[in-house]
Scaffold this motif. Structure first.
Motif, short mmCIF file in Angstrom:
data_model
loop_
_atom_site.label_atom_id
_atom_site.label_comp_id
_atom_site.label_asym_id
_atom_site.label_seq_id
_atom_site.Cartn_x
_atom_site.Cartn_y
_atom_site.Cartn_z
N VAL A 55 36.53 38.97 30.52
CA VAL A 55 37.11 37.73 31.03
C VAL A 55 38.06 37.12 29.98
O VAL A 55 38.40 35.94 30.06
N VAL A 78 36.33 35.93 39.36
CA VAL A 78 36.60 37.31 39.75
C VAL A 78 36.08 37.56 41.17
O VAL A 78 35.47 36.69 41.79
N SER A 79 36.30 38.79 41.69
CA SER A 79 35.85 39.15 43.04
C SER A 79 34.34 39.35 43.08
O SER A 79 33.68 39.34 42.05
N GLY A 122 33.51 42.11 41.04
CA GLY A 122 33.60 41.71 39.64
C GLY A 122 32.32 41.02 39.16
O GLY A 122 31.87 41.25 38.03
N ASP A 150 44.15 47.15 30.69
CA ASP A 150 44.26 45.71 30.92
C ASP A 150 43.76 44.91 29.72
O ASP A 150 44.35 43.89 29.35
N ARG A 178 44.53 41.01 29.68
CA ARG A 178 44.37 40.37 30.98
C ARG A 178 43.05 40.86 31.60
O ARG A 178 42.55 41.92 31.23
N ILE A 179 42.47 40.09 32.51
CA ILE A 179 41.22 40.47 33.15
C ILE A 179 41.47 41.73 33.97
O ILE A 179 42.44 41.79 34.73
N LEU A 230 42.09 44.46 36.54
CA LEU A 230 42.43 44.40 37.96
C LEU A 230 41.23 44.77 38.83
O LEU A 230 41.00 44.18 39.88
N LEU A 275 38.25 44.16 38.54
CA LEU A 275 37.28 43.09 38.70
C LEU A 275 37.83 41.96 39.56
O LEU A 275 37.11 41.03 39.92
N GLN A 276 39.11 42.01 39.86
CA GLN A 276 39.72 40.92 40.60
C GLN A 276 40.03 41.30 42.04
O GLN A 276 40.02 40.46 42.93
N SER A 277 40.33 42.61 42.27
CA SER A 277 40.77 43.03 43.61
C SER A 277 39.68 43.83 44.31
O SER A 277 39.25 44.86 43.80
#
Lengths: 217, 217, 217
Positions: free
Chosen positions: A62, A125-126, A129, B59, B64-65, B67, B69-71
């Motif tokens: 994070v 996050v998702s 995540g 990443d 950056r966090i 990807l 974990l975000q998508s």
């Protein structure tokens, strides 16, 4: 610890879970290093590595400076766990397989899954995540300790270990989705991990392999 | 996937390369875990680890966090690759050395070298940084999967594997330097990696060792 | 290197320590890979990995893009160390255990402990954070090289190796606390590490194990 620190602790699910996890995992990591006849420096390093590696990875994911490098309290909790392990190792014959260590490991797994899920949720996050960061926070320390001890970290996947953290992370996300308070969600998550992990150890649970599926066709 | 998502995909070289790489590497990682007789949870973890580890490291290197974990789309693509590997393993006798897996590995290597080079260029790092991040994106997943499988990751250096990613990264940087469009540079990079990798496998290419140099003096 | 670059170098303790550490550790890492009969690509990768892994981890821990990916000078210094190792390997019979390599390793350990402590202090972490980041910067490269070479990284803990970096980090923090200038603190830190490391190698120092403590009761 003064009264206001205690209030902060009980009003802050992350602080509670992080404190429990640090002491429990430092104890487990140090016990593993004692069994391998490491010197006192090695025991301390493996104990602290097991306590801090999961949380440090979580913080890097994070993109923030690991908490362990910013707060002097964290190192003290880790050293407390190492000291407990050294004390136990003088009292008990096989400290690394003793129920105290096995239960400490389950408690640390539960506490760090929850701590990771809380931090992940705050980072926005998702759903994947949240589960991934909770699981990495929980199993990262043990995997790193195994690498330091020159044991294959995939033993984490042989029995129902990381799976318990995954279930806990899903429980935390579900609890949050239905609008439960953070403290309650934390309790549900930690409970799911501890119960499934101790049940898996007690009843020797295993997951099927592809070879099993192929044979049964 | 709706029409606008498809348009985004074809207009965005990173999305194309990342999508191909995730499915291909999840398939290869899961195939390796199936050969080692891991359980279904372990197969999924090794497949997802191989798909996501390189990109997550990329990443982190550009702070950056990750990807993944975000998508939520990323995890779906990884699971698709794992599902393909499980299906193949029931149909084929030796899925991990079958041409389908070897070609998937070469395609994943090419796609992730390109994805890494694109992200590195956008982050404004040096020419060495572009090649290094492209290579780490490409070989990081395989190296991490090998660690989980308790195999030495230096097998990456035994044949012409990481070298192909280095050549692709250099090609991407050169293409960018002479003013080629991002999509064309991505195609050149991916082409260089796939061709050199498949040629290396076909003709068993090797690089000289210092011992060879010493003997020939 | 022009005159202003030289002035920057001598007026900037971090640049001095980082330059020394990169060349020394690239030499040591490449020598290890030569002993294992890696090909030239593998030798270069292990040398650069040993030179850059500790500093890259340090940079990630303070959440900045690794210096090695931003500055073209760093890669040049790493390649210089690799070139020195290849040259030595043609001249010397057993380059990886030769005094030149052992002393290079001690110098790299000292230089990177100091570089890490400087960066950590600038990032404003705790006293533990300064010692931890200095130690990680110092031992991270060797540990990563050992993983690439498929050797257990816990050999770092068998003799007085990481302990020297810990002592150096404590010395740097103490020097800073009593108000010494950065350059002097850097010299004290590097001196403590080099002297304790070379003394440990010369006199075969070891730390006690818990088993020793238990027997002596």
């Amino acid at each position: 610890m003064g009264q206001s620190a205690l209030q902060t602790l009980f009003g802050d699910p992350f602080a509670v879970m992080n404190t429990i996890g640090l002491v429990a995992f430092a104890l487990v990591g140090a016990s593993k290093a004692i069994r391998e006849e490491f010197d006192l420096f090695g025991i301390t390093i493996v104990g602290l590595a097991m306590a801090f590696a999961g949380g440090a990875t979580r913080d890097l994911l994070v993109t923030r400076i690991p908490l362990a490098l910013q707060s002097p309290v964290e190192i003290g909790l880790g050293l407390l766990g190492v000291g407990l392990a050294v004390t136990l190792s003088i009292v008990l014959p096989t400290p690394d397989t003793h129920p105290v260590t096995v239960v400490s490991d389950a408690i640390g797994l539960a506490a760090f899954t929850t701590a990771g899920a809380i931090v992940a949720t705050e980072a926005g996050v998702s759903a994947f995540g949240i589960v991934a960061i909770g699981t990495i926070n929980a199993v990262g320390g043990g995997a790193f300790a195994d690498i330091l001890l020159d044991r294959p970290p995939f033993i984490l996947f042989e029995d129902f270990y990381a799976s318990c953290a995954v279930l806990g992370g899903i429980a935390y996300w579900l609890a949050g989705t239905v609008g439960v308070a953070e403290g309650t969600a934390a309790g549900v998550c930690a409970g799911v991990v501890v119960v499934t992990r101790l049940a898996a150890v007690t009843f020797s649970w295993n997951l099927p392999t592809v070879q099993t599926l192929r044979c049964s066709e």
